[in-house]
Design an enzyme around this catalytic site. Sequence first.
Site, PDB file in Angstrom:
ATOM      1  N   GLY A 147      17.866  64.088   3.297  1.00 33.10           N
ATOM      2  CA  GLY A 147      16.788  64.001   3.130  1.00 33.10           C
ATOM      3  C   GLY A 147      15.643  64.194   3.193  1.00 33.10           C
ATOM      4  O   GLY A 147      15.521  64.112   4.971  1.00 33.10           O
TER       5      GLY A 147
ATOM      6  N   GLY B 220      12.752  65.614   1.906  1.00 37.91           N
ATOM      7  CA  GLY B 220      11.345  65.354   1.035  1.00 37.91           C
ATOM      8  C   GLY B 220      10.216  64.319   1.710  1.00 37.91           C
ATOM      9  O   GLY B 220       8.933  64.931   0.720  1.00 37.91           O
ATOM     10  N   GLU B 221      10.741  63.495   2.241  1.00 35.58           N
ATOM     11  CA  GLU B 221       9.467  62.897   2.945  1.00 35.58           C
ATOM     12  C   GLU B 221       9.527  62.756   4.267  1.00 35.58           C
ATOM     13  O   GLU B 221       8.203  62.456   4.752  1.00 35.58           O
ATOM     14  CB  GLU B 221       9.127  61.164   2.286  1.00 35.58           C
ATOM     15  CG  GLU B 221       9.566  61.046   0.876  1.00 35.58           C
ATOM     16  CD  GLU B 221       9.184  59.659   0.758  1.00 35.58           C
ATOM     17  OE1 GLU B 221       9.470  59.416   1.144  1.00 35.58           O
ATOM     18  OE2 GLU B 221       9.724  60.069  -0.684  1.00 35.58           O
TER      19      GLU B 221
END
Length: 159
Positions: free
Chosen positions: A103, A105-106
């Site tokens: 991931g 996204g963050e």
Amino acid sequence: GVQTCALPIFAQVEVNTETGELKILRMDIAVDPGLAVNPEAIKHQIGGGAMMSLSGALREELTFANGKLTNGTFAQYAPIVMRDSPPTINVTVFSDPTLPMSGIGEPGVAPAVGAVANAIYDACGARLFQAPFTPERILAALAESSASPVASPAASPAS
């Protein structure tokens, strides 16, 4: 197992030791998301996350008086906008097709605050532990450190 995303951030700043004014000159970010399916999208996602983090590092703070929020509107609580962006933000994606995707996204959101705090220390010897890094906090940290200011890397002649 779960693949995690490695993401170091380097920040270069200029600090006015008379006023406490802070200027972010550049950010360099390396990201290893494992298999990078769309490297351009990853660059933009990570750059955007770093900007969110810079907003917390430079400006965002909730203030209260008598238990009530005193800066609850965007006019009072002013996150950074594009004109506040560093002139240079480089994002380099290292894709490893032997690893699964992770991931992205963050991961860009958190590390920029620490990178800016360390860049401030490198530029002038002021160690800050609380964001946002306001001129008042920078001046207080300079006074507390009693460290002699060193030249900002940005102020050094290019080699």
